[in-house]
Motif scaffolding. Structure first.
Motif, PDB file in Angstrom:
ATOM      1  N   VAL A 299      21.410   8.136  72.276  1.00  0.00           N
ATOM      2  CA  VAL A 299      21.466   7.852  70.840  1.00  0.00           C
ATOM      3  C   VAL A 299      20.295   8.497  70.112  1.00  0.00           C
ATOM      4  O   VAL A 299      20.446   9.082  69.036  1.00  0.00           O
ATOM      5  CB  VAL A 299      21.487   6.326  70.607  1.00  0.00           C
ATOM      6  N   GLU A 300      19.113   8.426  70.709  1.00  0.00           N
ATOM      7  CA  GLU A 300      17.917   8.961  70.071  1.00  0.00           C
ATOM      8  C   GLU A 300      17.974  10.482  69.979  1.00  0.00           C
ATOM      9  O   GLU A 300      17.513  11.069  68.987  1.00  0.00           O
ATOM     10  CB  GLU A 300      16.681   8.510  70.848  1.00  0.00           C
ATOM     11  N   LYS A 301      18.521  11.138  70.982  1.00  0.00           N
ATOM     12  CA  LYS A 301      18.630  12.592  70.927  1.00  0.00           C
ATOM     13  C   LYS A 301      19.541  13.026  69.792  1.00  0.00           C
ATOM     14  O   LYS A 301      19.269  14.016  69.096  1.00  0.00           O
ATOM     15  CB  LYS A 301      19.145  13.122  72.267  1.00  0.00           C
ATOM     16  N   GLU A 302      20.622  12.300  69.580  1.00  0.00           N
ATOM     17  CA  GLU A 302      21.509  12.619  68.462  1.00  0.00           C
ATOM     18  C   GLU A 302      20.803  12.406  67.129  1.00  0.00           C
ATOM     19  O   GLU A 302      20.975  13.183  66.182  1.00  0.00           O
ATOM     20  CB  GLU A 302      22.771  11.762  68.542  1.00  0.00           C
ATOM     21  N   ARG A 303      20.001  11.357  67.027  1.00  0.00           N
ATOM     22  CA  ARG A 303      19.269  11.099  65.788  1.00  0.00           C
ATOM     23  C   ARG A 303      18.233  12.182  65.526  1.00  0.00           C
ATOM     24  O   ARG A 303      18.035  12.597  64.371  1.00  0.00           O
ATOM     25  CB  ARG A 303      18.592   9.731  65.845  1.00  0.00           C
ATOM     26  N   MET A 304      17.578  12.663  66.582  1.00  0.00           N
ATOM     27  CA  MET A 304      16.568  13.693  66.401  1.00  0.00           C
ATOM     28  C   MET A 304      17.174  14.998  65.887  1.00  0.00           C
ATOM     29  O   MET A 304      16.518  15.764  65.183  1.00  0.00           O
ATOM     30  CB  MET A 304      15.827  13.931  67.717  1.00  0.00           C
ATOM     31  N   VAL A 305      18.414  15.272  66.226  1.00  0.00           N
ATOM     32  CA  VAL A 305      19.087  16.453  65.674  1.00  0.00           C
ATOM     33  C   VAL A 305      19.189  16.321  64.159  1.00  0.00           C
ATOM     34  O   VAL A 305      18.939  17.269  63.407  1.00  0.00           O
ATOM     35  CB  VAL A 305      20.471  16.619  66.323  1.00  0.00           C
ATOM     36  N   ARG A 306      19.522  15.124  63.679  1.00  0.00           N
ATOM     37  CA  ARG A 306      19.626  14.901  62.234  1.00  0.00           C
ATOM     38  C   ARG A 306      18.243  14.928  61.579  1.00  0.00           C
ATOM     39  O   ARG A 306      18.079  15.407  60.454  1.00  0.00           O
ATOM     40  CB  ARG A 306      20.311  13.565  61.953  1.00  0.00           C
TER      41      ARG A 306
END
Length: 513
Positions: free
Chosen positions: A335-342
């Motif tokens: 989940v955190e990796k996806e947020r870091m993309v944003r």
């Protein structure tokens, strides 16, 4: 002249007399046949290499008229002997004593700002026959990733013989004069105003789409534990262990979905479970950790300074099963990796843009509030901080002597009172913890729990690997058997020609030219 990043300015502003924002890196040198390196050799080595890293010879320059705008400028009064010191020991120093020294360094307060913001101590003898070089620098100079770039420039990668030079000069550049600094004043103020307006627009646009990504990414309100009790004393402790990266990769072999960061967080979760259980404050919900995340782009030039934002990690101390803890860590990591993309797409978060938006006068009082007893009454947002930095894959050498280990001590600033930090170096994971003594009375015992937890995870991963059935060939794939090699043809000889079948006509050959 070089600008400070917004994070550099923030780290300078929130510094308090009893909470210096400094980092310490200790390079432990291997023992040699001739004993530890002489201090004169270390000094000559650094005198030649120090100019390769400009921040070591640059100091802060404030704009005239008391305006709080800083730049880095060459210090025309730079003197290496004001920064490099010999710590001669009566008896060889052991690693626990070295950790105590790393805490004692900086206990007197922040680094003086009338010179480059760093200092070094050379410990001339350790119990194993080696020595150590300790660097203390302000966090505004560089973050963890930048410290790797600094080491790459400062040290050698081979055990080459060192021959001192006599023509070293650190005064080649001049310090900017008042008129020159005044000429920068208007462009600096205009540039900062434009950056502040742009940052405010980005934050407003992000908030309009549902809130800041930083706040959105929080896993939830963390529980209050023994790690979050208000502290009165600012006394710190630190401890470290050198763990094997091979052991970390063995864990990943049994849990292929886990990254190195996931294994580190799971190890910390297991160690803290035992720590909190002993103090009867083991929560029923997971802890929340903040994690600095590098936001440098791959196409950007190497930059000394601070370029990071904060991510979150779940530390599932409530689970007794190790496999379940690691699975929970991996779920949150995805989940955190996806947020870091944003976050990268938005151009930064509150930590990056905030110093450009809010007036400088607010950050000093904010630092005082964070360190006041009143702030201890505020419910915790995170329980601890975890930093993982990928270090060099090639060893470093100082004057021909190999650096055996890298150990760190980080700054502490409430409300976070416990910091885990790891730094990979060649085949080791240099693992450490820094905390307030009131929060962590025995740092060595917690590091023992960390080492035990990694060993237990390695055994569990090995069992999972051995329990896996051997891979079977896919029946849907046609397996073509390899062709048998032809035997080599025998050369035709006169004996074979004489045994030609009876009555066979002799072969005709074309006439020779």
């Amino acid at each position: 002249m070089e600008h400070l990043t917004s994070l550099d300015r923030l780290l300078l502003r929130i510094e308090q007399p009893h909470h210096p924002m400094d980092l310490i890196m200790t390079w432990v040198l291997e023992p040699t046949e001739n004993g530890p390196l002489p201090f004169t050799t270390v000094r000559a080595f650094l005198a030649e290499r120090i100019t390769r890293v400009p921040v070591f010879t640059h100091r802060l320059v404030r704009q005239p008229f008391g305006i709080q705008v800083h730049r880095w400028a060459h210090d025309e009064d730079f003197d290496l002997d004001r920064h490099l010191h010999l710590l001669a020991t009566d008896e060889p120093m052991a690693l626990p004593q070295l950790a105590e020294l790393m805490v004692a360094i900086g206990a007197d307060g922040p680094l003086p700002r009338d010179r480059p913001l760093w200092e070094m101590w050379y410990v001339d003898e350790l119990t194993d026959g080696g020595s150590a070089l300790i660097l203390r620098h302000h966090h505004a100079i560089m973050d963890g990733v930048a410290s790797v770039e600094m080491g790459e420039d400062l040290f050698d990668h081979d055990a080459v013989p060192f021959r001192p030079r006599d023509d070293v000069d650190h005064t080649a550049l001049d310090h900017p004069h008042l008129i020159e600094r005044a000429a920068w004043l208007v462009p600096d103020l205009i540039g900062r105003s434009l950056n502040a307006a742009s940052a405010a627009m980005r934050l407003t646009r992000t908030a309009a789409r549902g809130g800041w990504l930083l706040v959105q990414g929080a896993p939830g309100r963390p529980p209050r534990t023994a790690l979050d009790q208000p502290v009165v004393s600012t006394e710190k402790v630190t401890a470290f262990r050198s763990l094997s990266l091979d052991d970390v990769h063995r864990v990943r072999a049994g849990f292929p979905e886990a990254s190195i960061n996931d294994v580190v967080v799971a190890v910390i979760a297991g160690a803290l479970r035992g720590f909190l259980a002993e103090r009867e404050t083991l929560p029923e919900t997971p802890l929340t950790a903040s994690m600095p995340v590098n936001i440098r782009r791959g196409d950007e030039p190497r930059a000394i300074g601070n370029y990071f934002t904060y991510g979150y990690a779940t530390v599932p101390v409530q689970h007794a099963d190790r496999a379940q803890r690691l699975a929970a860590v991996c779920d949150r990591s995805r989940v955190e990796k996806e947020r870091m993309v944003r976050v990268r797409a938005e151009g930064g978060t509150m930590e990056v843009e905030g110093p450009n938006v809010f007036p400088s006068a607010l950050w000093g009082p904010m630092g005082s509030f964070l360190t006041s007893p009143v702030f201890g009454l505020v419910p915790p947002v995170v329980n601890l901080s975890i930093s993982t930095v990928p270090g060099p894959k090639r060893p470093w050498y100082i004057a021909g002597v190999k650096v055996a280990h890298l150990f760190n001590r980080v700054p502490t600033l409430p409300p976070i009172q416990l910091f885990f930090h790891s730094f990979s170096y060649v085949g080791d994971l240099e693992f450490g913890v820094t905390a307030y003594r009131e929060t962590l009375p025995d740092a060595e015992a917690l590091m023992d729990l960390v080492a035990e937890e990694l060993r237990a995870l390695v055994l569990l991963a090995d069992e999972r690997v051995q329990a896996q059935p051997p891979a079977r060939p896919d029946p849907r794939v046609d397996v073509v058997p390899p062709r048998r090699p032809r035997p080599p043809r025998r050369p035709r000889t006169a004996a074979r020609r004489r045994h030609r079948a009876p009555g066979a006509a002799p072969r005709s050959h074309p006439p020779a030219d």
